[in-house]
Scaffold this motif. Sequence first.
Motif, PDB file in Angstrom:
ATOM      1  N   ASN A   1       0.829  -1.208   0.000  1.00 16.37           N
ATOM      2  CA  ASN A   1       0.000   0.000   0.000  1.00 16.37           C
ATOM      3  C   ASN A   1       0.863   1.257   0.000  1.00 16.37           C
ATOM      4  O   ASN A   1       0.554   2.250  -0.666  1.00 16.37           O
TER       5      ASN A   1
ATOM      6  N   SER B   1       0.277  -2.666 -12.464  1.00 15.33           N
ATOM      7  CA  SER B   1      -0.563  -1.738 -13.214  1.00 15.33           C
ATOM      8  C   SER B   1      -0.471  -0.311 -12.697  1.00 15.33           C
ATOM      9  O   SER B   1      -0.813   0.629 -13.421  1.00 15.33           O
ATOM     10  N   VAL B   2      -0.012  -0.143 -11.467  1.00 18.71           N
ATOM     11  CA  VAL B   2       0.142   1.210 -10.924  1.00 18.71           C
ATOM     12  C   VAL B   2       1.585   1.695 -11.026  1.00 18.71           C
ATOM     13  O   VAL B   2       1.957   2.696 -10.421  1.00 18.71           O
ATOM     14  N   GLY B   3       2.406   0.959 -11.802  1.00 18.72           N
ATOM     15  CA  GLY B   3       3.750   1.423 -12.101  1.00 18.72           C
ATOM     16  C   GLY B   3       4.841   0.948 -11.167  1.00 18.72           C
ATOM     17  O   GLY B   3       5.948   1.507 -11.167  1.00 18.72           O
TER      18      GLY B   3
ATOM     19  N   ARG C   1      -6.229   2.369  -1.259  1.00 19.19           N
ATOM     20  CA  ARG C   1      -5.618   2.993  -2.436  1.00 19.19           C
ATOM     21  C   ARG C   1      -6.334   4.311  -2.732  1.00 19.19           C
ATOM     22  O   ARG C   1      -7.560   4.401  -2.619  1.00 19.19           O
TER      23      ARG C   1
ATOM     24  N   ASP D   1      -2.122  -6.265 -10.513  1.00 21.80           N
ATOM     25  CA  ASP D   1      -2.596  -5.041  -9.885  1.00 21.80           C
ATOM     26  C   ASP D   1      -1.444  -4.131  -9.482  1.00 21.80           C
ATOM     27  O   ASP D   1      -1.475  -2.927  -9.738  1.00 21.80           O
TER      28      ASP D   1
ATOM     29  N   ALA E   1       4.067   5.666  -5.693  1.00 23.41           N
ATOM     30  CA  ALA E   1       3.959   5.645  -7.154  1.00 23.41           C
ATOM     31  C   ALA E   1       2.905   6.638  -7.631  1.00 23.41           C
ATOM     32  O   ALA E   1       3.085   7.327  -8.643  1.00 23.41           O
ATOM     33  N   ALA E   2       1.789   6.732  -6.901  1.00 17.91           N
ATOM     34  CA  ALA E   2       0.732   7.669  -7.267  1.00 17.91           C
ATOM     35  C   ALA E   2       1.192   9.119  -7.134  1.00 17.91           C
ATOM     36  O   ALA E   2       0.685  10.008  -7.823  1.00 17.91           O
TER      37      ALA E   2
ATOM     38  N   ALA F   1       2.467   1.828  -3.405  1.00 17.29           N
ATOM     39  CA  ALA F   1       1.423   2.240  -4.346  1.00 17.29           C
ATOM     40  C   ALA F   1       1.130   3.730  -4.185  1.00 17.29           C
ATOM     41  O   ALA F   1       0.925   4.450  -5.172  1.00 17.29           O
TER      42      ALA F   1
ATOM     43  N   ASP G   1      -6.331  11.794  -7.876  1.00 18.21           N
ATOM     44  CA  ASP G   1      -4.962  11.997  -8.353  1.00 18.21           C
ATOM     45  C   ASP G   1      -4.157  12.644  -7.219  1.00 18.21           C
ATOM     46  O   ASP G   1      -4.368  13.813  -6.897  1.00 18.21           O
TER      47      ASP G   1
ATOM     48  N   GLN H   1      -8.222   7.372  -4.299  1.00 16.77           N
ATOM     49  CA  GLN H   1      -9.276   7.455  -5.312  1.00 16.77           C
ATOM     50  C   GLN H   1      -9.273   8.796  -6.037  1.00 16.77           C
ATOM     51  O   GLN H   1     -10.170   9.080  -6.831  1.00 16.77           O
TER      52      GLN H   1
END
Length: 333
Positions: A66, A99-101, A318, A96, A72-73, A69, A322, A320
């Motif tokens: 988490n 997919s978030v890099g 995660r 999964d 990365a975001a 992730a 940007d 929701q």
Amino acid sequence: MSAPTYDVVAIGNAIVDVLSQATDAFIVEAGMNKGSMALMFSPEEADALYAKMGPGVEASGGSAANTVAGIAALGGKCGFIGQVASDELGQIFAHDIRSVGIDFTTAARDGEPTTARCLIFVTPDGQRTMNTFLGASQFLPETALDREMIASAAILYLEGYLWDPEEPRAAMRAAIEIARKAGRKVAFTLSDTFCIGRHGADFRDLMAKDLLDIMFANEAELLALMQTDDFDSAVEAASQQVPMLVVTRSEKGAIAVSGGQTVTVAAEPVARVVDTTGAGDLFAAGFLHGQAQDLSVAESLRLGAICAAEIISHYGARAQVDLKALMAEKLGG
């Protein structure tokens, strides 16, 4: 020392989270202790509880997963090391998280047990009651470590939950050595008071041997680790043994102590607390991202507080929205 190619590489439990809304009555009927985390010791037990769940949302999870992730975001470059099995849940986890890099190179493990899963029941007050089958995640061997990835990360981030099983504990000790030899920083999250109850001596030994650069704890975990009921005393004692101590205090915000200086941040206002799942994980994401970008301690704390507030405003661990846009809005640029 070469420049790092990753901001953060994390090692932790590779778990597929399944989140579902539940009533307080359901929690009681199922014999669960509301707001706690309980372990399930067989896939059959996990299957039986899963069958009783309402509609759920599946996503790659685990505390450290988490956190990366979230980084990365925010635009950070991350890797993750964790053990899954060669099964459908293992494929879900791998797809999964990639997919978030996030770079995920750990080979799947054949045979039993199955990939870890965490069944999370969220009650109307936002409390989450977790039931975890750790499965394959407990069998991460030292041979599975991506040594080049670890040596290339500005910060190695370790999850206290994974310290319990012997095999991944040995792997994490080896990872610390790899990071240290490469001149990188090591961050560690205590994860839960039950981890400290079982391995507090180990954690204090890591601090005493100067193997940790950053340690994350919540208030209860810090008190348990330092074996005192007095928060100020616990902070003073712990901060003398680790270069950077970061303590989250729920609605009271958070503090960081480094070089004898204490910096505080208030909790970000939230209209309604929906689900506290992942709040500490995303606080760590914001803070570590700030540190990897050479921001000040105060700025890093603010990033952590903003990330945590976003996570508790909805279901799941995660973001929701940007997160980069949210930071620009909150920080003015």
